[in-house]
Design an enzyme around this catalytic site. Structure first.
Site, PDB file in Angstrom:
ATOM      1  N   TYR A 262       0.752  15.333   5.659  1.00  0.00           N
ATOM      2  CA  TYR A 262      -0.404  14.734   5.143  1.00  0.00           C
ATOM      3  C   TYR A 262      -0.096  13.527   4.403  1.00  0.00           C
ATOM      4  CZ  TYR A 262      -4.248  13.316   1.918  1.00  0.00           C
ATOM      5  OH  TYR A 262      -5.133  12.621   1.131  1.00  0.00           O
TER       6      TYR A 262
ATOM      7  N   SER B  38      -4.350   7.521  -0.334  1.00  0.00           N
ATOM      8  CA  SER B  38      -4.218   8.378  -1.296  1.00  0.00           C
ATOM      9  C   SER B  38      -3.019   8.012  -1.994  1.00  0.00           C
ATOM     10  CB  SER B  38      -3.830   9.770  -0.736  1.00  0.00           C
ATOM     11  OG  SER B  38      -3.729  10.789  -1.442  1.00  0.00           O
TER      12      SER B  38
END
Length: 254
Positions: free
Chosen positions: A151, A137
């Site tokens: 995360y 990501s």
């Protein structure tokens, strides 16, 4: 579509929903024979009905991951591509984040990645041109967002793993790379509502949000012969989202 991946066999973990499904559909469209895993049989059913080999799998379980991969590899007739995509993105504030919150996300996003790679290695080496592509990501590697510190940490950890794995697996003729999605129109993002989506699209220089298939195309390239000399690298697929210094940089473009 092209025969970019004709003769290739692939497993996509977390391949029943969102980005994972987009990856699976694009790899198949490019000629690969594709198997996908999902967390539950219920998730797997639509993909099975669409003609994919499927199996329910929780990648936190290393032994079960090896077992499922062995079954799918036997059905595929080998394995040349692993798209390690299974992941979660729950929110938690740092002040109240529990040990369970941290363990849960690291066990899936980081340990699950390692488990999938371990399970795929023998078949990837046997193929003679193995490809591993991780779904990371922009969050954690290039950007940050409140309530996603844990995360972001897992996504950065994946790239740390990728770089060393790329060196270690190079003698086995296996490449290891990653894609870094920005805001992609998954069902979860769509559930945020039109107002949210419009605001997010305004933060992207190209002016629109990506589709899961956009990530799939990047994965297809990294899985192809055209990327045979690319390893330990990451491709950002975000419509230019990380480029502006501030929202003001886009004002004159709208």
């Amino acid at each position: 579509m092209s025969a970019l991946l004709e003769g290739r066999t692939a497993i996509v973990t977390g391949g029943t929903l969102g980005i994972g499904r987009g990856i699976a559909e694009v790899l198949r469209a490019h000629g690969a024979k594709v198997a996908v895993t999902g967390l539950t049989e219920e998730e797997c059913t639509p993909m099975r009905e669409a003609g994919f080999l499927t199996s329910a799998l929780d990648v936190r379980d290393a032994a079960r991951t090896r077992e499922v991969f062995q079954e799918l590899i036997a059905e595929l007739g080998g394995l040349s591509v692993l798209a390690s995509n299974a992941g979660v993105y729950p929110q938690a504030e740092i002040a109240t984040m529990s040990g369970e919150d941290i363990d849960f996300i690291f066990d899936i996003n980081v340990k699950g990645t390692v488990h999938a790679v371990q399970a795929a290695l023998p078949a990837l080496e046997e193929s003679g041109k193995g490809r591993i592509v991780l779904t990371s990501s922009i969050t954690g590697n290039l950007t940050g967002f409140p309530k996603w510190s844990h995360y972001g940490a897992t996504k950065a950890a994946q790239l740390g793993f990728m770089r060393s794995a790329a060196i270690e697996l190079a003698p086995k003729k296996i490449t290891v790379n990653a894609v870094l999605p920005g805001n992609i129109l998954t069902p979860g993002l769509k559930d945020m509502g039109e107002t949210y989506l419009e605001r997010m699209a305004r933060s992207v220089p190209l002016g629109f949000l990506g589709e899961p298939e956009d990530i799939g195309e990047a994965v297809a390239y990294l899985a192809s012969d055209g990327a045979r000399y690319v390893t330990g690298q990451s491709i950002i697929v975000d419509g230019g989202q990380v480029l502006p210094e501030s929202p003001e940089a886009l004002e004159d473009l709208r």
